[in-house]
Write a protein that holds these residues in place. Structure first.
Motif, mmCIF file in Angstrom:
data_model
loop_
_atom_site.group_PDB
_atom_site.id
_atom_site.type_symbol
_atom_site.label_atom_id
_atom_site.label_comp_id
_atom_site.label_asym_id
_atom_site.label_seq_id
_atom_site.Cartn_x
_atom_site.Cartn_y
_atom_site.Cartn_z
ATOM 1 N N UNK A 75 0.845 -1.194 0.000
ATOM 2 C CA UNK A 75 0.000 0.000 0.000
ATOM 3 C C UNK A 75 0.882 1.247 0.000
ATOM 4 N N UNK A 76 0.504 2.227 -0.821
ATOM 5 C CA UNK A 76 1.278 3.447 -0.996
ATOM 6 C C UNK A 76 0.408 4.680 -0.762
ATOM 7 N N UNK A 113 6.518 6.532 4.508
ATOM 8 C CA UNK A 113 5.691 6.326 5.701
ATOM 9 C C UNK A 113 5.930 4.973 6.366
ATOM 10 N N UNK A 114 6.437 3.990 5.598
ATOM 11 C CA UNK A 114 6.718 2.659 6.159
ATOM 12 C C UNK A 114 8.092 2.594 6.817
ATOM 13 N N UNK A 147 16.003 -4.091 -1.097
ATOM 14 C CA UNK A 147 16.351 -5.503 -0.917
ATOM 15 C C UNK A 147 15.730 -6.080 0.353
ATOM 16 N N UNK A 148 15.602 -5.258 1.403
ATOM 17 C CA UNK A 148 15.150 -5.757 2.704
ATOM 18 C C UNK A 148 13.707 -6.257 2.681
ATOM 19 N N UNK A 149 12.929 -5.887 1.666
ATOM 20 C CA UNK A 149 11.544 -6.354 1.562
ATOM 21 C C UNK A 149 11.330 -7.077 0.226
ATOM 22 N N UNK A 150 12.358 -7.808 -0.206
ATOM 23 C CA UNK A 150 12.223 -8.615 -1.412
ATOM 24 C C UNK A 150 12.263 -7.827 -2.698
ATOM 25 N N UNK A 151 12.957 -6.691 -2.681
ATOM 26 C CA UNK A 151 13.118 -5.820 -3.856
ATOM 27 C C UNK A 151 11.803 -5.217 -4.327
ATOM 28 N N UNK A 152 10.844 -5.092 -3.432
ATOM 29 C CA UNK A 152 9.619 -4.389 -3.793
ATOM 30 C C UNK A 152 9.910 -2.895 -3.950
ATOM 31 N N UNK A 153 9.125 -2.206 -4.788
ATOM 32 C CA UNK A 153 9.308 -0.757 -4.910
ATOM 33 C C UNK A 153 8.873 -0.056 -3.626
ATOM 34 N N UNK A 206 3.577 2.693 2.248
ATOM 35 C CA UNK A 206 2.984 2.850 3.565
ATOM 36 C C UNK A 206 3.053 1.567 4.377
ATOM 37 N N UNK A 207 2.747 0.421 3.738
ATOM 38 C CA UNK A 207 2.871 -0.866 4.424
ATOM 39 C C UNK A 207 2.864 -1.996 3.419
ATOM 40 N N UNK A 208 3.354 -3.169 3.845
ATOM 41 C CA UNK A 208 3.393 -4.329 2.961
ATOM 42 C C UNK A 208 2.712 -5.515 3.647
ATOM 43 N N UNK A 209 2.334 -6.491 2.840
ATOM 44 C CA UNK A 209 1.739 -7.716 3.347
ATOM 45 C C UNK A 209 1.929 -8.799 2.328
ATOM 46 N N UNK A 210 1.321 -9.968 2.546
ATOM 47 C CA UNK A 210 1.431 -11.078 1.587
ATOM 48 C C UNK A 210 0.132 -11.864 1.571
#
Length: 237
Positions: free
Chosen positions: A33-34, A183-184, A209-215, A233-237
């Protein structure tokens, strides 16, 4: 030295010499989420969702919603959805849908790969092109292709992309790692710039890299200086 060790050494030397392309990183499902900004002011929210539908089949959705200011008042919504295949040779688009709505105006666009042809429909006209060898990306999943390549890529790379009214090549430059505030949180993220033949709009994406190379940040600057930005803002799976 064992045969397997000799083999690993040979492969390492070939990779260093640029004679063998390193394997792209495997995809993993995620949701990110951005916050969206225009010229530094909050504009809305964006959600990227990647899911594996079956085997090598994947779906990638991007939803952008205006929640603030005029964008919120106009109920601006942009939705993109891609169905594609992941293989050893990379990602290959199959179906792409674009829908934009605001007040009483709507815009739709589609890309369909059918056999050896690519069919584009921009809502007003339709176009057919030969499918490039190895397949083609769409404008939505190009960010996933960059995610796969960013761990090892250097210099410039070209990607075949079906976009609006053409099937063409997009060039990207893989740069250095920079510190990015979102924000994250704060990330060390590698910078990737789109290189256009004609000066004008610029697009830069940072991958962590720390979050799997996500933007974690995407910045687009228009010729008049207006900028549109996404910050994680935040990540999930």
């Amino acid at each position: 030295m064992t045969l397997s060790a000799m083999s690993r050494n040979v492969v390492s030397l070939l990779l260093a010499a640029g004679l063998v392309a390193p394997a792209a990183a495997a995809l993993k499902p995620f949701q990110a989420e951005f916050d969206m900004y225009r010229d530094g002011k909050k504009l809305g929210v964006a959600v990227l969702t990647l899911k594996q539908t079956s085997g090598s089949q994947w779906q990638f959705d991007s939803v952008n919603e205006g929640t603030e200011g005029l964008a919120g008042m106009a109920n601006v919504s942009i939705q993109e959805s891609s169905q594609f295949v992941e293989s050893d040779s990379g990602l290959a688009a199959q179906h792409y849908r674009f829908n934009q709505s605001m007040l009483f105006k709507k815009k739709q666009r589609t890309v369909d790969v059918q056999g050896t042809r690519v069919h584009l429909d921009d809502g007003d006209k339709q176009y057919d092109f030969d499918l490039p060898a190895g397949g083609v990306l769409d404008r939505n999943i190009i960010v996933l292709a960059l995610m796969q390549d960013v761990p090892t890529a250097t210099g410039d790379r070209d990607y075949p992309v079906a976009d609006k009214r053409e099937v063409g090549s997009q060039k990207y430059r893989f740069g250095a790692v920079e510190s990015v505030e979102t924000p994250a949180g704060k990330f060390d993220a590698r910078r990737v710039d789109r290189i256009r033949e004609q000066p004008g709009r610029t697009t830069t994406t940072w991958f962590a890299e720390s979050i799997g190379w996500m933007p974690v940040r995407i910045l687009q600057v228009e010729p008049d200086g207006e900028n549109l930005e996404l910050r994680l803002r935040k990540t999930g799976s």
